[in-house]
Write a protein that holds these residues in place. Structure first.
Motif, PDB file in Angstrom:
ATOM      1  N   LEU A  11     -16.150   9.157   3.452  1.00 47.53           N
ATOM      2  CA  LEU A  11     -17.072   8.175   2.773  1.00 47.53           C
ATOM      3  C   LEU A  11     -16.929   7.059   3.603  1.00 47.53           C
ATOM      4  CD1 LEU A  11     -16.917   9.330  -0.857  1.00 47.53           C
ATOM      5  CD2 LEU A  11     -18.882   9.868   0.918  1.00 47.53           C
ATOM      6  N   SER A  12     -15.755   6.395   3.766  1.00 45.02           N
ATOM      7  CA  SER A  12     -15.514   5.035   4.398  1.00 45.02           C
ATOM      8  C   SER A  12     -16.142   5.035   5.965  1.00 45.02           C
ATOM      9  CB  SER A  12     -14.389   4.611   4.334  1.00 45.02           C
ATOM     10  OG  SER A  12     -13.508   5.400   5.046  1.00 45.02           O
ATOM     11  N   GLY A  13     -15.872   5.927   6.729  1.00 45.07           N
ATOM     12  CA  GLY A  13     -16.473   5.986   7.878  1.00 45.07           C
ATOM     13  C   GLY A  13     -17.921   6.228   7.944  1.00 45.07           C
ATOM     14  N   LEU A  14     -18.443   6.891   6.858  1.00 43.90           N
ATOM     15  CA  LEU A  14     -20.265   6.909   6.875  1.00 43.90           C
ATOM     16  C   LEU A  14     -20.636   5.792   6.571  1.00 43.90           C
ATOM     17  CD1 LEU A  14     -20.288  10.453   5.350  1.00 43.90           C
ATOM     18  CD2 LEU A  14     -20.917   9.698   7.588  1.00 43.90           C
ATOM     19  N   GLY A  37     -17.810  14.422   5.082  1.00 45.07           N
ATOM     20  CA  GLY A  37     -17.235  14.392   3.936  1.00 45.07           C
ATOM     21  C   GLY A  37     -15.783  13.957   3.949  1.00 45.07           C
ATOM     22  N   GLY A  38     -14.819  14.223   5.071  1.00 47.34           N
ATOM     23  CA  GLY A  38     -13.375  13.973   4.892  1.00 47.34           C
ATOM     24  C   GLY A  38     -12.731  14.371   3.555  1.00 47.34           C
ATOM     25  N   CYS A 277     -11.235   2.900  12.405  1.00 48.47           N
ATOM     26  CA  CYS A 277     -10.415   4.203  12.210  1.00 48.47           C
ATOM     27  C   CYS A 277      -9.971   4.279  10.925  1.00 48.47           C
ATOM     28  CB  CYS A 277      -8.848   4.017  12.970  1.00 48.47           C
ATOM     29  SG  CYS A 277      -7.742   5.022  12.336  1.00 48.47           S
ATOM     30  N   THR A 278     -10.705   5.617  10.317  1.00 50.33           N
ATOM     31  CA  THR A 278     -10.433   5.926   8.682  1.00 50.33           C
ATOM     32  C   THR A 278      -9.267   6.807   8.510  1.00 50.33           C
ATOM     33  OG1 THR A 278     -11.973   7.651   8.835  1.00 50.33           O
ATOM     34  CG2 THR A 278     -12.923   5.542   8.777  1.00 50.33           C
ATOM     35  N   VAL A 279      -8.405   7.096   9.416  1.00 51.61           N
ATOM     36  CA  VAL A 279      -7.144   7.783   9.120  1.00 51.61           C
ATOM     37  C   VAL A 279      -6.510   7.084   8.315  1.00 51.61           C
ATOM     38  CG1 VAL A 279      -5.408   8.877  10.366  1.00 51.61           C
ATOM     39  CG2 VAL A 279      -7.640   9.277  11.356  1.00 51.61           C
ATOM     40  N   ASP A 280      -5.598   7.868   7.330  1.00 53.87           N
ATOM     41  CA  ASP A 280      -4.823   7.197   6.286  1.00 53.87           C
ATOM     42  C   ASP A 280      -3.960   6.184   7.115  1.00 53.87           C
ATOM     43  OD1 ASP A 280      -3.807   6.865   3.708  1.00 53.87           O
ATOM     44  OD2 ASP A 280      -2.422   8.431   3.752  1.00 53.87           O
ATOM     45  N   VAL A 478     -13.916   3.112  -1.686  1.00 55.00           N
ATOM     46  CA  VAL A 478     -14.115   3.388  -0.080  1.00 55.00           C
ATOM     47  C   VAL A 478     -15.387   2.983   0.517  1.00 55.00           C
ATOM     48  CG1 VAL A 478     -12.092   4.846  -0.064  1.00 55.00           C
ATOM     49  CG2 VAL A 478     -14.427   5.738  -0.389  1.00 55.00           C
ATOM     50  N   LEU A 479     -16.648   2.895  -0.325  1.00 55.16           N
ATOM     51  CA  LEU A 479     -17.761   2.645   0.236  1.00 55.16           C
ATOM     52  C   LEU A 479     -17.956   0.956   0.438  1.00 55.16           C
ATOM     53  CD1 LEU A 479     -19.890   4.488  -2.345  1.00 55.16           C
ATOM     54  CD2 LEU A 479     -19.580   5.096   0.201  1.00 55.16           C
TER      55      LEU A 479
END
Length: 497
Positions: A11-14, A37-38, A277-280, A478-479
């Motif tokens: 969601l954050s990346g989108l 979706g992640g 980068c949306t990786v943890d 996260v949006l």
């Protein structure tokens, strides 16, 4: 035209992709799974479709914002149903309380079940929650911070939060307002979304209660998976490129350390002007920035305070439960003591509270006729607390039997057709630090301007998004994280924010 690579179609990346493409960037989203979706993922098996991530959707205007940035809208992309009740609470004494939508409906529920004094207290509580939300959202949540003193950029809002008791403790604040112990639980369990026991969480996190109890809980037609599909569709229609089934293997950096793109598992290098980068966040440093010391411990990456994890059991069953809502919270006898098990002793809760979500009640695609999907969540310690061996099959079997017994006692159908049990070891294998999908806890040193920043000035060209950075964990937070990341990219590339 500048090129931005977004790593991860969660969601954050989108959200970042929608804002970036709307700002005129060329955007490529690289996602290791075959669908967007992640953590808001899906599982399809034996005629059942499960939403595997977040189950509670609030504040739909925060979904509308990135959709509009990409030239679309919520009304165009999603069909939302308001859930009323938002939750049905089941208590150990056999009683129930519902979280109803709207002030008057909830007040009537409290008056009927808890009495006139608590109903009157609810009137004042709603006023306080609205003031808290207005003071907090623009000044404390939906903004970037370069340094902690930025919090003083709006001294009026900071003073208001302080005067309202926003930096006190949530649990005691709720107890002062209401007499009925069941309301203490119903209006403070949301602290778990922030990774803390209610007695440890800051009162500012009552804003989650505001989102659930006042603004309402929604469910999209097609399931929660429809949200990432809508965002991905809007970004793609606006010109973003999506590369599914592709994993990033490294960040490409030049001799000065600046990020210049990414390398993928198919041997390609994607050059870019910036990377989101949306990786943890702790995982991103470990995987791709081994030469960069993570931010100091107060920002949570060295000896940081992680949120508890959870076990989620996705179960497709024959039958439909009577007397259950879309979201059902089953509270145990214990409350504060159970959190001590989870957070201090690192053991399973001796008397746990659990969430059961039945998507199939409102999602006709989720289960065959006469069947149900059950999403059963029990909080458990993260992997850096305690010594539970989640790798052992005996532990998984024990947990399955524990949850099956709970479902039987609670009146759910238990004729299992298909199932999937997800443990902290599975979350870890998906790249989530400490085996928790809830990232760093929202302790005071990991909140607002003290939370890990979405940029590291030692690594120009790189921006972070997601629950490990600002503003924090979960939907809808996260949006805004994606929007804040897009704002950082514009600043990096010298464009107006």
């Amino acid at each position: 035209m500048s090129h931005v690579v977004v790593v991860g179609a969660g969601l954050s990346g989108l959200a970042a992709a929608c804002h970036l493409v709307g700002d005129g960037h060329r955007v490529t989203v690289v996602e290791r799974e075959d669908v967007p979706g992640g953590r808001a993922g899906r599982l399809t098996r034996d005629g059942f479709t499960f939403d595997t991530g977040p189950t509670v959707l609030t504040m739909p205007d925060l979904i509308d914002r990135p959709l509009r940035a990409a030239g679309s809208s919520l009304a165009e992309r999603l069909d939302l149903t308001l859930l009323d009740p938002a939750y049905r609470g089941f208590f150990a004494d056999g009683s129930t309380l519902e979280v109803r939508h709207g002030h008057e409906a909830m007040r009537a529920e409290i008056h009927r079940e808890c009495g006139s004094l608590d109903a009157a207290a609810f009137d004042e509580f709603v006023i306080w929650l609205r003031r808290l939300y207005l003071a907090e959202m623009g000044s404390f949540i939906d903004r970037n911070f370069d340094r902690p003193t930025d919090l003083l950029a709006n001294p009026r809002a900071a003073a208001q939060l302080l005067a309202m008791g926003g930096f006190g403790r949530l649990g005691p604040m709720i107890r002062r307002r209401f007499r009925d112990e069941r309301l203490h639980r119903l209006f403070s369990f949301q602290a778990m979304y922030a990774g803390l026991a209610p007695d440890e969480a800051l009162s500012i996190y009552a804003v989650i209660t505001y989102m659930d109890s006042i603004e309402g809980v929604y469910f999209p037609k097609g399931g929660m998976r429809a949200v990432p599909e809508a965002l991905a569709g809007a970004a793609a229609d606006a010109g973003a490129e999506f590369r599914y089934g592709t994993s990033v293997t490294e960040l490409v950096r030049d001799s000065s350390g600046r990020v210049r793109g990414v390398a993928t598992d198919d041997g390609e290098q994607l050059a870019s002007d910036a990377v989101v980068c949306t990786v943890d966040l702790p995982t991103a440093y470990r995987w791709w920035l081994p030469d960069v010391r993570p931010p100091r411990a107060v920002n949570g990456l060295l000896g940081g305070n992680y949120s508890p994890s959870c076990v989620v059991w996705h179960v497709g069953v024959r039958g439909v439960a009577d007397g259950k809502a879309h979201h059902n919270i089953h509270f145990g006898h214990q409350w504060s003591e159970a959190f001590d098990d989870l957070l201090k002793r690192g053991t399973l809760m001796s008397d746990p509270s659990r969430l059961v979500t039945m998507h199939s009640l409102d999602d006709e695609e989720a289960a065959p006729e006469g069947h149900s999907t059950l999403y059963v969540l029990e909080p458990v310690p993260h992997l850096e607390v305690g010594s539970i061996d989640w790798e052992a099959q005996s532990t998984r079997d024990m947990m399955r039997e524990r949850l099956l017994g709970f479902l039987q006692e609670s009146g759910y159908p238990t004729d299992v057709v298909t199932e999937e049990l997800v443990t902290p070891a599975d979350w870890r294998d998906q790249g989530m630090a400490a085996g928790t999908p809830f990232a760093l806890a929202h302790t005071f040193p990991q909140t607002g301007p003290f939370r890990p920043n979405n940029i590291d000035r030692r690594v120009p060209g790189l921006v972070f998004a997601g629950s490990g950075t600002v503003p924090g964990v979960g939907v809808p937070m996260v949006l805004p994280s994606g929007r804040l990341a897009a704002q950082r990219v514009d600043q990096m590339l010298g464009r107006p924010a």
